[in-house]
Design an enzyme around this catalytic site. Structure first.
Site, mmCIF file in Angstrom:
data_model
loop_
_atom_site.group_PDB
_atom_site.id
_atom_site.type_symbol
_atom_site.label_atom_id
_atom_site.label_comp_id
_atom_site.label_asym_id
_atom_site.label_seq_id
_atom_site.Cartn_x
_atom_site.Cartn_y
_atom_site.Cartn_z
ATOM 1 N N GLU A 46 0.863 -1.189 0.000
ATOM 2 C CA GLU A 46 0.000 0.000 0.000
ATOM 3 C C GLU A 46 0.897 1.237 0.000
ATOM 4 O OE1 GLU A 46 -2.516 0.695 3.437
ATOM 5 O OE2 GLU A 46 -3.516 2.383 2.460
ATOM 6 N N ASP A 71 4.922 4.595 4.018
ATOM 7 C CA ASP A 71 4.664 6.031 4.168
ATOM 8 C C ASP A 71 5.949 6.682 4.679
ATOM 9 O OD1 ASP A 71 1.660 7.574 4.388
ATOM 10 O OD2 ASP A 71 3.387 8.670 5.181
ATOM 11 N N ASP A 120 -2.304 12.342 -1.972
ATOM 12 C CA ASP A 120 -2.507 13.793 -2.065
ATOM 13 C C ASP A 120 -2.704 14.152 -3.540
ATOM 14 O OD1 ASP A 120 -1.883 14.267 0.757
ATOM 15 O OD2 ASP A 120 0.132 13.639 0.196
ATOM 16 N N ASP A 156 -10.577 10.491 -3.601
ATOM 17 C CA ASP A 156 -11.722 11.413 -3.572
ATOM 18 C C ASP A 156 -11.548 12.465 -4.656
ATOM 19 O OD1 ASP A 156 -9.389 12.290 -2.037
ATOM 20 O OD2 ASP A 156 -10.520 14.153 -1.895
HETATM 21 C C1 LIG Z 1 -3.825 11.972 2.088
HETATM 22 S S1 LIG Z 1 -2.828 10.885 3.012
HETATM 23 C C2 LIG Z 1 -3.703 9.333 2.859
HETATM 24 C C3 LIG Z 1 -3.310 8.351 3.916
HETATM 25 C C4 LIG Z 1 -4.043 7.014 3.875
HETATM 26 N N1 LIG Z 1 -3.774 6.293 2.635
HETATM 27 C C5 LIG Z 1 -5.513 7.202 4.039
HETATM 28 O O1 LIG Z 1 -6.239 7.035 3.046
HETATM 29 O O2 LIG Z 1 -5.943 7.499 5.162
HETATM 30 C C6 LIG Z 1 -1.450 10.632 1.923
HETATM 31 C C7 LIG Z 1 -0.288 9.915 2.588
HETATM 32 O O3 LIG Z 1 0.714 9.679 1.614
HETATM 33 C C8 LIG Z 1 1.980 9.923 2.196
HETATM 34 N N2 LIG Z 1 2.880 10.305 1.100
HETATM 35 C C9 LIG Z 1 2.682 11.260 0.187
HETATM 36 N N3 LIG Z 1 3.716 11.318 -0.683
HETATM 37 C C10 LIG Z 1 4.600 10.365 -0.273
HETATM 38 C C11 LIG Z 1 5.857 9.935 -0.750
HETATM 39 N N4 LIG Z 1 6.412 10.472 -1.836
HETATM 40 N N5 LIG Z 1 6.491 8.951 -0.079
HETATM 41 C C12 LIG Z 1 5.931 8.379 1.021
HETATM 42 N N6 LIG Z 1 4.727 8.741 1.512
HETATM 43 C C13 LIG Z 1 4.070 9.721 0.881
HETATM 44 C C14 LIG Z 1 1.751 11.034 3.201
HETATM 45 O O4 LIG Z 1 2.738 11.042 4.203
HETATM 46 C C15 LIG Z 1 0.354 10.692 3.727
HETATM 47 O O5 LIG Z 1 0.388 9.900 4.895
#
Ligand SMILES: C[S@@+](CC[C@H](N)C(=O)[O-])C[C@H]1O[C@@H](n2cnc3c(N)ncnc32)[C@H](O)[C@@H]1O
Length: 217
Positions: A46, A71, A120, A156
């Site tokens: 994931e 993450d 994101d 979303d």
């Molecule tokens: C909007 S959150 C979604 C978290 C989780 N998947 C959820 O749906 O609750 C996006 C996650 O992606 C991680 N993330 C974004 N870009 C990343 C990268 N290049 N490497 C590792 N993690 C990343 C962020 O730290 C964050 O925890």
């Protein structure tokens, strides 16, 4: 801030969390099943797992598969690590790294399936290459996936969803499945009823959830 510090400290004792201080952090590439899981089960990754709800949920349903949530944020991974410990899950790991470093941790054909959950959306044009479904990330996923290993995206974001569909079209890839409203779709069973932290938030706000499944050529 104090809570974050506490979680970083606690992470040192979480055996499910592979972060830089962990003895296998620099040697795990190509050896997840031998060194960590100690079985030959297929591995699902994931990407951007946050608190790890999806990885934990899948691991409970599928004991015959291995799951790795990735993450960069240690305080979020703490939650997943704690839950894996609470439920005594042996088929779960959490890896702290930037997704850009994926090839330092996985060998060719080591991964059977990828889920990208609520990445994101990065709406600014200058950030397109940082979207977790941009071409450079798709190439990384391809490098570690088995042939025909599926990639699932839940989001979303209309923008990210359409951007990903456009990229696939440019590459001549026909998606296996997609819907612009998962909860009103016949594809609803494809996500096994597991909601991530962000998904719960978006649903509470009345937002629709997009789902896309594809294989890279
Ligand atoms: C909007 S959150 C979604 C978290 C989780 N998947 C959820 O749906 O609750 C996006 C996650 O992606 C991680 N993330 C974004 N870009 C990343 C990268 N290049 N490497 C590792 N993690 C990343 C962020 O730290 C964050 O925890």
């Amino acid at each position: 801030m104090r809570q974050k510090r506490k979680r970083f400290e606690a992470n040192k004792w979480l055996k499910h969390l592979i972060e830089p201080r962990h003895p296998i952090y620099n040697t795990i590439k190509g050896k997840w099943n031998d060194l960590y899981f100690q079985n030959k089960h297929p591995i699902t990754v994931e990407i951007g797992c946050g608190h790890g709800a999806y990885t934990i949920g899948l691991a409970k349903i599928f004991p015959e598969r291995n799951f790795i949530g990735i993450d960069i944020k240690g305080d979020r991974l703490w939650k997943g690590g704690e839950e894996a410990k609470t439920y005594g899950l042996k088929n779960v790991a959490f890896l702290r790294t930037q997704v850009t470093h994926l090839l330092d941790f996985f060998a060719e054909n080591e991964v059977a399936e990828i889920w990208i959950t609520f990445p994101d959306p990065r709406p600014k044009t200058r950030d397109i290459k940082r979207r977790l479904t941009s071409i450079r990330f798709l190439n990384l996923y391809k490098a570690i996936l088995i042939q025909n290993g599926p990639i699932h995206l839940k989001t979303d974001s209309n923008l990210l969803f359409n951007h990903t569909l456009d990229l696939l079209q440019e590459k001549g890839i026909e998606p296996l499945n997609y819907t612009t409203n998962l909860y009103r779709s016949s594809l609803i069973d494809h996500h096994f009823g597991i909601q991530t932290t962000y998904e719960k938030r978006f649903i509470a706000q009345g937002m629709q959830i997009y789902y896309l499944c594809f294989m890279l050529k």
